[in-house]
Design an enzyme around this catalytic site. Structure first.
Site, PDB file in Angstrom:
ATOM      1  N   THR A 265       0.328   1.890   8.765  1.00 17.16           N
ATOM      2  CA  THR A 265      -0.598   1.319   7.777  1.00 17.16           C
ATOM      3  C   THR A 265       0.161   0.508   6.728  1.00 17.16           C
ATOM      4  OG1 THR A 265      -0.508   3.359   6.484  1.00 17.16           O
ATOM      5  CG2 THR A 265      -2.353   3.121   8.013  1.00 17.16           C
TER       6      THR A 265
ATOM      7  N   ILE B  36       8.202   9.526  11.318  1.00 15.68           N
ATOM      8  CA  ILE B  36       8.668  10.835  10.834  1.00 15.68           C
ATOM      9  C   ILE B  36       8.410  11.955  11.849  1.00 15.68           C
ATOM     10  CG2 ILE B  36       8.642  10.360   8.339  1.00 15.68           C
ATOM     11  CD1 ILE B  36       5.904  11.854   8.228  1.00 15.68           C
TER      12      ILE B  36
ATOM     13  N   TYR C 230      -7.074  16.833   6.308  1.00 15.22           N
ATOM     14  CA  TYR C 230      -6.074  16.119   5.483  1.00 15.22           C
ATOM     15  C   TYR C 230      -5.668  16.965   4.274  1.00 15.22           C
ATOM     16  CZ  TYR C 230      -4.431  12.728   1.975  1.00 15.22           C
ATOM     17  OH  TYR C 230      -3.718  12.080   0.992  1.00 15.22           O
TER      18      TYR C 230
HETATM   19  N1  LIG Z   1      -3.959   6.573  -2.169  1.00 14.21           N
HETATM   20  C1  LIG Z   1      -4.322   7.683  -2.785  1.00 14.21           C
HETATM   21  O1  LIG Z   1      -5.304   7.702  -3.542  1.00 14.21           O
HETATM   22  C2  LIG Z   1      -3.529   8.958  -2.594  1.00 14.21           C
HETATM   23  C3  LIG Z   1      -3.972  10.119  -3.254  1.00 14.21           C
HETATM   24  C4  LIG Z   1      -3.262  11.294  -3.083  1.00 14.21           C
HETATM   25  C5  LIG Z   1      -2.128  11.319  -2.300  1.00 14.21           C
HETATM   26  N2  LIG Z   1      -1.727  10.189  -1.651  1.00 14.21           N
HETATM   27  C6  LIG Z   1      -0.533  10.269  -0.818  1.00 14.21           C
HETATM   28  O2  LIG Z   1       0.348   9.213  -1.150  1.00 14.21           O
HETATM   29  C7  LIG Z   1       1.063   8.813   0.020  1.00 14.21           C
HETATM   30  C8  LIG Z   1       0.989   7.307   0.193  1.00 14.21           C
HETATM   31  O3  LIG Z   1      -0.360   6.919   0.347  1.00 14.21           O
HETATM   32  P1  LIG Z   1      -0.843   5.411   0.260  1.00 14.21           P
HETATM   33  O4  LIG Z   1      -2.174   5.409  -0.379  1.00 14.21           O
HETATM   34  O5  LIG Z   1       0.243   4.565  -0.285  1.00 14.21           O
HETATM   35  O6  LIG Z   1      -1.099   5.093   1.804  1.00 14.21           O
HETATM   36  P2  LIG Z   1      -0.392   4.067   2.804  1.00 14.21           P
HETATM   37  O7  LIG Z   1      -1.083   4.286   4.125  1.00 14.21           O
HETATM   38  O8  LIG Z   1      -0.361   2.721   2.242  1.00 14.21           O
HETATM   39  O9  LIG Z   1       1.090   4.623   2.859  1.00 14.21           O
HETATM   40  C9  LIG Z   1       1.550   5.520   3.850  1.00 14.21           C
HETATM   41  C10 LIG Z   1       2.781   4.910   4.477  1.00 14.21           C
HETATM   42  O10 LIG Z   1       3.323   5.856   5.399  1.00 14.21           O
HETATM   43  C11 LIG Z   1       3.592   5.167   6.619  1.00 14.21           C
HETATM   44  N3  LIG Z   1       3.463   6.141   7.703  1.00 14.21           N
HETATM   45  C12 LIG Z   1       2.315   6.711   8.143  1.00 14.21           C
HETATM   46  N4  LIG Z   1       2.592   7.540   9.169  1.00 14.21           N
HETATM   47  C13 LIG Z   1       3.942   7.491   9.353  1.00 14.21           C
HETATM   48  C14 LIG Z   1       4.815   8.104  10.270  1.00 14.21           C
HETATM   49  N5  LIG Z   1       4.367   8.952  11.228  1.00 14.21           N
HETATM   50  N6  LIG Z   1       6.143   7.826  10.196  1.00 14.21           N
HETATM   51  C15 LIG Z   1       6.611   6.959   9.258  1.00 14.21           C
HETATM   52  N7  LIG Z   1       5.828   6.334   8.378  1.00 14.21           N
HETATM   53  C16 LIG Z   1       4.499   6.597   8.424  1.00 14.21           C
HETATM   54  C17 LIG Z   1       2.591   4.056   6.704  1.00 14.21           C
HETATM   55  O11 LIG Z   1       2.989   2.975   7.538  1.00 14.21           O
HETATM   56  C18 LIG Z   1       2.487   3.627   5.245  1.00 14.21           C
HETATM   57  O12 LIG Z   1       3.435   2.642   4.932  1.00 14.21           O
HETATM   58  C19 LIG Z   1       0.499   9.616   1.180  1.00 14.21           C
HETATM   59  O13 LIG Z   1       1.347  10.737   1.398  1.00 14.21           O
HETATM   60  C20 LIG Z   1      -0.841  10.098   0.670  1.00 14.21           C
HETATM   61  O14 LIG Z   1      -1.220  11.332   1.264  1.00 14.21           O
HETATM   62  C21 LIG Z   1      -2.412   9.002  -1.777  1.00 14.21           C
END
Ligand SMILES: NC(=O)c1ccc[n+]([C@@H]2O[C@H](COP(=O)([O-])OP(=O)(O)OC[C@H]3O[C@@H](n4cnc5c(N)ncnc54)[C@H](O)[C@@H]3O)[C@@H](O)[C@H]2O)c1
Length: 308
Positions: A35, A52, A142
């Site tokens: 993503t 990962i 999740y």
């Molecule tokens: N956006 C929110 O409101 C929010 C709220 C709470 C927690 N989070 C946490 O923050 C973190 C980042 O979220 P975000 O909103 O930036 O989303 P995002 O999808 O933009 O970022 C996630 C990143 O992880 C990478 N990724 C996904 N699966 C992977 C894998 N198997 N191996 C390696 N890389 C992988 C994706 O390519 C992406 O760059 C996540 O852990 C999410 O759970 C986000």
């Protein structure tokens, strides 16, 4: 310091990478670009396109880079997908995180900063804003998978002395959020309104969330490098904002004149969420700074200028 950031091509962690580099840290990024986007990658960071869930590949990167700090953001973060594919969700978020923690232990990492979620682990709130002592009752796979990793971090600090700070984010919004996904209502509404398309509100618009700007989240990740040892902190504003209010504010800044469409609420979504961040203020000296309307305007500006 050398900091390895997982998920560093994604929305939130790409901003964290930028800040760590500005502060003079050496930064290594791991991301599978599922993503995340290449355009988010800071060229000053060394990038490994690795998943990962691939334990051997992760171990190789850690052995080659020997980071001192790990900032772990890589995750499958789509609540709906977790409902449809709980095994995929657990595989990425639990097994993937265990690979990261295991490799960190192998090379003697000092600390892991972990992006958890305050929006998806407390369930429907007994009281609001919820603090970190609120019962944990996730209503989606999740929420379960993100919370599970917190237990492993506690365990490995206890067993092996690997330090951690858990940051439980509320709903994060801001530039670089994916407007094409299922989550991230500010970006989704903004993109659709700028294109003259009618956005859909799931539910009747009265559901509330706690919206925290990505720049404030970055600041928490900056402070957690030095503070918050062994602690879990909500990163939030404690303000509950309805989806309808978000719709109206995005419409105002984007110039959209139309009305919203409405569809039934979706499984996995909680109705209300607002989180108390007093602990982060006390332990990290962190407080949210960005007013919502200003943060929304910055996000819509970004959507207007970018091609995403
Ligand atoms: N956006 C929110 O409101 C929010 C709220 C709470 C927690 N989070 C946490 O923050 C973190 C980042 O979220 P975000 O909103 O930036 O989303 P995002 O999808 O933009 O970022 C996630 C990143 O992880 C990478 N990724 C996904 N699966 C992977 C894998 N198997 N191996 C390696 N890389 C992988 C994706 O390519 C992406 O760059 C996540 O852990 C999410 O759970 C986000």
């Amino acid at each position: 310091m050398k900091i390895l950031v997982t998920g560093g091509a994604g929305f939130i962690a790409s901003h964290i990478v930028d800040r760590y580099l500005q502060l003079g840290h050496q930064v290594v990024v791991i991301d599978n670009l599922s993503t995340g986007r290449r355009t988010n990658l800071n060229p000053a960071a060394r990038f490994y396109e690795v998943d990962i869930t691939d334990a051997d590949a992760i171990a190789e990167v850690f052995a080659a880079e020997q980071p001192e700090i790990v900032n772990h953001h890589a995750a499958q973060m789509d609540v709906r997908r977790s409902v449809d594919e709980p095994i995929f969700d657990a595989h990425t978020n639990v097994i993937g995180s265990l690979n990261v923690i295991g490799s960190a232990l192998q090379v003697g990492v000092e600390k892991i900063i972990y992006a958890s979620t305050g929006g998806a682990i407390y369930g429907e709130l007994d009281y609001s804003p919820a603090d970190e002592e609120h019962p944990i009752r996730p209503l989606s796979p999740y929420g379960i998978s993100k919370h599970t990793v917190e237990h492993y971090l506690y365990l490995y600090q206890y067993l092996e002395g690997l330090d951690f700070t858990v940051l439980r984010y509320a709903n994060v919004y801001g530039p670089r959020q994916n407007p094409h996904g299922e989550a991230g209502v500010v970006a989704i509404f903004g993109k659709q309104m700028l294109a003259g398309q009618q956005p859909t509100i799931f539910g009747d618009g009265t559901d509330t969330r706690d919206y925290v700007f990505v720049g404030d989240v970055v600041k928490a990740n900056q402070l957690a490098v030095e503070a918050g040892s062994g602690q879990i902190c909500n990163i939030s504003t404690a303000v509950a904002t309805s989806v309808q209010e978000i719709f109206d504010t995005v419409a105002e800044v984007s110039g959209y004149q139309g009305k919203a469409g409405y569809a039934p609420a979706r499984p996995g979504d909680v109705r209300h969420n607002a989180l108390d961040s007093t602990k982060a203020q006390q332990l990290l000296d962190w407080a949210p700074q960005m007013p919502l309307s200003e943060g929304i305007a910055l996000t819509v500006d970004y959507l207007r200028e970018s091609k995403i």
